[in-house]
Motif scaffolding. Structure first.
Motif, PDB file in Angstrom:
ATOM      1  N   ARG A 265     -22.302 -18.617 -54.528  1.00 16.43           N
ATOM      2  CA  ARG A 265     -23.135 -19.500 -53.705  1.00 16.43           C
ATOM      3  C   ARG A 265     -22.569 -20.922 -53.614  1.00 16.43           C
ATOM      4  O   ARG A 265     -23.140 -21.776 -52.947  1.00 16.43           O
TER       5      ARG A 265
ATOM      6  N   VAL B 217     -25.737 -26.449 -52.828  1.00 17.70           N
ATOM      7  CA  VAL B 217     -26.244 -25.553 -53.861  1.00 17.70           C
ATOM      8  C   VAL B 217     -25.974 -26.136 -55.252  1.00 17.70           C
ATOM      9  O   VAL B 217     -26.848 -26.168 -56.118  1.00 17.70           O
TER      10      VAL B 217
ATOM     11  N   ASP C 165     -28.115 -29.328 -55.726  1.00 12.22           N
ATOM     12  CA  ASP C 165     -29.518 -29.001 -55.979  1.00 12.22           C
ATOM     13  C   ASP C 165     -29.714 -28.574 -57.426  1.00 12.22           C
ATOM     14  O   ASP C 165     -30.690 -28.958 -58.075  1.00 12.22           O
TER      15      ASP C 165
ATOM     16  N   LEU D 157     -41.041 -22.913 -51.714  1.00 14.18           N
ATOM     17  CA  LEU D 157     -40.015 -21.881 -51.602  1.00 14.18           C
ATOM     18  C   LEU D 157     -40.622 -20.490 -51.681  1.00 14.18           C
ATOM     19  O   LEU D 157     -41.585 -20.257 -52.413  1.00 14.18           O
ATOM     20  N   THR D 158     -40.052 -19.556 -50.946  1.00 15.74           N
ATOM     21  CA  THR D 158     -40.474 -18.166 -50.995  1.00 15.74           C
ATOM     22  C   THR D 158     -39.920 -17.498 -52.257  1.00 15.74           C
ATOM     23  O   THR D 158     -38.997 -18.015 -52.898  1.00 15.74           O
ATOM     24  N   ASN D 159     -40.471 -16.334 -52.588  1.00 19.61           N
ATOM     25  CA  ASN D 159     -39.956 -15.585 -53.732  1.00 19.61           C
ATOM     26  C   ASN D 159     -38.482 -15.243 -53.536  1.00 19.61           C
ATOM     27  O   ASN D 159     -37.692 -15.264 -54.484  1.00 19.61           O
ATOM     28  N   SER D 160     -38.115 -14.902 -52.306  1.00 14.33           N
ATOM     29  CA  SER D 160     -36.727 -14.562 -52.011  1.00 14.33           C
ATOM     30  C   SER D 160     -35.801 -15.740 -52.285  1.00 14.33           C
ATOM     31  O   SER D 160     -34.732 -15.585 -52.889  1.00 14.33           O
ATOM     32  N   GLU D 161     -36.205 -16.942 -51.876  1.00 10.96           N
ATOM     33  CA  GLU D 161     -35.366 -18.121 -52.084  1.00 10.96           C
ATOM     34  C   GLU D 161     -35.338 -18.511 -53.562  1.00 10.96           C
ATOM     35  O   GLU D 161     -34.297 -18.930 -54.081  1.00 10.96           O
ATOM     36  N   ILE D 162     -36.461 -18.355 -54.253  1.00 10.42           N
ATOM     37  CA  ILE D 162     -36.477 -18.633 -55.686  1.00 10.42           C
ATOM     38  C   ILE D 162     -35.506 -17.703 -56.404  1.00 10.42           C
ATOM     39  O   ILE D 162     -34.726 -18.134 -57.266  1.00 10.42           O
TER      40      ILE D 162
ATOM     41  N   SER E 205     -32.868 -16.264 -55.152  1.00 16.28           N
ATOM     42  CA  SER E 205     -31.509 -16.646 -54.785  1.00 16.28           C
ATOM     43  C   SER E 205     -31.041 -17.845 -55.591  1.00 16.28           C
ATOM     44  O   SER E 205     -29.924 -17.863 -56.110  1.00 16.28           O
ATOM     45  N   ARG E 206     -31.883 -18.832 -55.730  1.00 16.38           N
ATOM     46  CA  ARG E 206     -31.491 -20.036 -56.452  1.00 16.38           C
ATOM     47  C   ARG E 206     -31.332 -19.792 -57.952  1.00 16.38           C
ATOM     48  O   ARG E 206     -30.553 -20.480 -58.617  1.00 16.38           O
TER      49      ARG E 206
ATOM     50  N   GLN F  95     -35.594 -10.458 -56.415  1.00 16.31           N
ATOM     51  CA  GLN F  95     -36.947 -10.844 -56.008  1.00 16.31           C
ATOM     52  C   GLN F  95     -38.003 -10.179 -56.889  1.00 16.31           C
ATOM     53  O   GLN F  95     -39.033 -10.785 -57.192  1.00 16.31           O
TER      54      GLN F  95
END
Length: 211
Positions: free
Chosen positions: A108, A114, A117, A157-162, A164-165, A170
């Protein structure tokens, strides 16, 4: 913006150069090291605000061991781990590093943001007033990892983005959030959205999160 100090440990020269350039562009003064031994020789308490280290280094100590040593020397040091593995895979078979910390998969890192952050998240966690709150908020019972997830929820943030980060999947995030709902007893009131309740608890304690 004041200049902050970063200690960067990465054995691959090209990756180390890329990361150093990203940090320098964000107004960090960067000390770059190719090994944990070099980092140990250069480090003094207060000399760095954040350690960014690969986990798999060619010689001992590895990145996790290095972070543990340096955090013991400087409890305020923020930690960021970078690796090719997921968070679960990266720490499998190893002693888990001292919390709080941030984690980034190398796949990433094509985006400078990224890394930045993750660094800002680690710096925020390292100086979090929660560690001094002594029960002043319901969130004071949470671990730093749980708090990181709550902060991401509060930021929308969505669960998907959480996932990913955090370098995980998920489903793992969904399980963590379910445990948070249960631990904080916010899922039994049908008149309230538990996700919104968590977000409100965070903003009341710490203000709106910056990711």
């Amino acid at each position: 913006m004041p200049i902050r100090n970063a200690l960067l440990v990465e054995d691959y020269v090209a990756m180390r150069t890329l990361l150093a350039e990203s940090l320098t562009s964000a107004n960090f003064d960067v000390q770059s090291c190719g090994s944990a031994g070099e980092a140990l020789a250069k480090f003094e308490p207060g000399s760095a605000d954040v350690l960014i280290t690969d986990i798999d280094l060619p010689d001992r100590p590895n990145g996790v061991e290095l972070a543990t040593i340096l955090r013991a020397r400087d409890p305020g040091l923020a930690l960021v781990f970078i690796t090719n593995f997921s968070e679960e895979g990266a720490f499998k078979g190893r002693v888990r590093p001292p919390e709080p910390f941030a984690f980034v998969q190398k796949s990433r890192l094509e985006s400078n943001q990224v890394l930045l952050d993750a660094v800002e998240s680690a710096l925020t966690e390292a100086s979090s007033p929660l560690r001094l709150s002594d029960g002043a908020t319901p969130l004071s019972t949470l671990t730093s990892t749980q708090l990181t997830v709550v902060r991401m929820i509060a930021a929308g943030l969505t669960n998907s983005e959480i996932a990913s980060r955090r370098g995980t999947n998920q489903r793992a995030v969904e399980r963590m959030i379910s445990r948070l709902f249960a631990e904080l007893d916010v899922a039994n009131d049908a008149s309230r959205n538990p996700r919104v309740v968590l977000a409100n608890l965070y903003t009341q304690a710490f203000g709106y999160p910056v990711l």
